[in-house]
Design a protein around this motif. Structure first.
Motif, short mmCIF file in Angstrom:
data_model
loop_
_atom_site.label_atom_id
_atom_site.label_comp_id
_atom_site.label_asym_id
_atom_site.label_seq_id
_atom_site.Cartn_x
_atom_site.Cartn_y
_atom_site.Cartn_z
N GLU A 176 1.59 -28.65 -22.33
CA GLU A 176 2.97 -28.82 -21.89
C GLU A 176 3.71 -27.49 -21.92
OE1 GLU A 176 4.77 -33.10 -23.02
OE2 GLU A 176 3.84 -32.06 -24.72
N GLY A 177 3.51 -26.74 -23.00
CA GLY A 177 4.17 -25.44 -23.11
C GLY A 177 3.72 -24.49 -22.02
N HIS A 178 2.42 -24.49 -21.73
CA HIS A 178 1.90 -23.60 -20.70
C HIS A 178 2.49 -23.93 -19.34
CE1 HIS A 178 -0.90 -21.24 -18.34
NE2 HIS A 178 -1.21 -22.33 -17.64
N ARG A 179 2.57 -25.21 -19.02
CA ARG A 179 3.14 -25.60 -17.74
C ARG A 179 4.60 -25.19 -17.63
NH1 ARG A 179 0.63 -31.77 -17.44
NH2 ARG A 179 -1.50 -31.16 -16.82
N LEU A 180 5.31 -25.32 -18.74
CA LEU A 180 6.72 -24.91 -18.73
C LEU A 180 6.85 -23.41 -18.47
CD1 LEU A 180 9.78 -25.48 -19.35
CD2 LEU A 180 9.24 -24.71 -21.68
N LEU A 181 6.05 -22.60 -19.16
CA LEU A 181 6.13 -21.15 -18.98
C LEU A 181 5.80 -20.74 -17.55
CD1 LEU A 181 4.58 -19.73 -22.28
CD2 LEU A 181 6.96 -20.24 -21.75
N GLU A 182 4.88 -21.43 -16.93
CA GLU A 182 4.56 -21.14 -15.53
C GLU A 182 5.79 -21.36 -14.66
OE1 GLU A 182 1.74 -20.03 -14.00
OE2 GLU A 182 0.88 -19.64 -15.96
N ARG A 183 6.51 -22.44 -14.92
CA ARG A 183 7.71 -22.73 -14.14
C ARG A 183 8.81 -21.71 -14.41
NH1 ARG A 183 9.13 -28.13 -16.42
NH2 ARG A 183 11.02 -27.84 -15.19
N VAL A 184 8.98 -21.36 -15.69
CA VAL A 184 10.01 -20.39 -16.04
C VAL A 184 9.74 -19.05 -15.35
CG1 VAL A 184 10.95 -18.98 -17.93
CG2 VAL A 184 10.60 -21.44 -18.26
N GLU A 185 8.50 -18.58 -15.44
CA GLU A 185 8.16 -17.30 -14.83
C GLU A 185 8.33 -17.35 -13.32
OE1 GLU A 185 4.27 -16.29 -16.19
OE2 GLU A 185 4.86 -16.29 -18.32
#
Length: 309
Positions: free
Chosen positions: A254-263
């Motif tokens: 979940e955290g990885h997917r969020l960071l992809e969106r943020v970046e």
């Protein structure tokens, strides 16, 4: 395209050196001589910019993993120093002419030749400045601004020499040359200061910072917070780093997917930016140890309920 424009600048500098030298030799005006000296500086500066741009556009390598863009700042700083040096030489000659006044000859033809050289600089200077801003190339923009300064310098010299011819006041010629020297010094100092700011990793402009804040704001609805937002500009590249705080029960996926969106969203807000994120649990007090560094707006730091979507 960058290299072509610098080559155009070199060609323009050679042409204006020849024309202004002819104008000076015909009239004997120290003001026109000062104008010719500045064109010599233009040529040397353009040659330095060509080397810097070729180096700056090289891709990252093992020794320079963040790229080579800062090479342009060195070129711009060197150009600023050369401009100041040219101003000093012009001032020296102007003072000597004040002490030993001399008459002018063939003013009409000489000024016509100088005007043609100024038109060449005007066209090339506008092109370099506009493309330099669009491409975020400080070396190209600096070269364009230098040429535009040369244009205004030439206008002042032409007016001053014309005044000497009309009034017979020989003192106006060296006075104009001193004014040219002062204007050149201001340009050189401006370039040196801007280059220094780039080498010291100055933050992104306010407009880009606001765009980043706007891109991060929607994530608050998912219980996400941000802190330690840092930005810097390196030549044509921008760098953004931010710590991302999420609920502790989130999985790594979940955290990885969020960071992809943020970046992704930050890159859309600042095109071409290199974005670095660091994931931290919001319920761990140590996650805020460096929150004092460039915090994001408070609205993005307040926890909120996690969205079920």
């Amino acid at each position: 395209m960058l290299t072509r424009l610098i080559l155009l600048s070199l060609a323009a500098a050679l042409a204006t050196i020849a024309l202004k030298t002819v104008a000076w030799r015909m009239t004997g005006s120290v003001g026109l001589f000062s104008d010719a000296i500045e064109s010599v500086v233009n040529f040397v500066a353009a040659a330095g910019a060509l080397v810097a741009i070729r180096w700056a556009t090289r891709p990252p390598d093992k020794e320079h993993m963040y790229g080579h863009e800062k090479a342009e700042y060195f070129a711009a700083a060197a150009e600023g120093l050369m401009i100041v040096g040219a101003a000093a030489s012009i001032a020296w000659l102007a003072v000597d002419r004040l002490v030993h006044p001399a008459g002018l000859e063939d003013v009409g033809v000489g000024l016509t030749v100088s005007a043609v050289a100024s038109l060449i600089n005007l066209g090339v200077g506008v092109a370099l400045t506009r493309f330099g801003r669009r491409s975020r190339s400080i070396a190209l923009e600096a070269d364009g601004k230098h040429l535009m300064t040369d244009v205004w310098t030439s206008v002042g010299v032409i007016v001053g020499v014309s005044a000497v011819a009309l009034t017979g006041w020989r003192v106006l010629d060296p006075v104009v040359a001193l004014a040219v020297a002062g204007n050149i010094v201001l340009t050189g100092i401006s370039l040196i200061r801007r280059s220094g700011g780039g080498l010291m990793d100055r933050v992104l402009p306010d407009a880009e910072r606001a765009a980043i804040d706007q891109a991060l704001a929607p994530f608050a609805a998912e219980g996400v917070r941000f802190h330690a937002l840092r930005t810097r500009r390196s030549g044509r590249r921008s760098f953004v780093s931010v710590h991302v705080l999420v609920p502790g029960e989130w999985s790594v996926q979940e955290g990885h997917r969020l960071l992809e969106r943020v970046e992704r969203d930050v890159r859309e807000a600042v095109p071409g930016a290199s974005v670095f994120t660091h994931l931290e649990p919001a319920d761990d007090p140590t996650s805020l140890d460096d929150a004092e560094f460039d915090p994001v707006p408070a609205v993005m730091q307040k926890p909120s309920a996690r969205s079920d979507q």
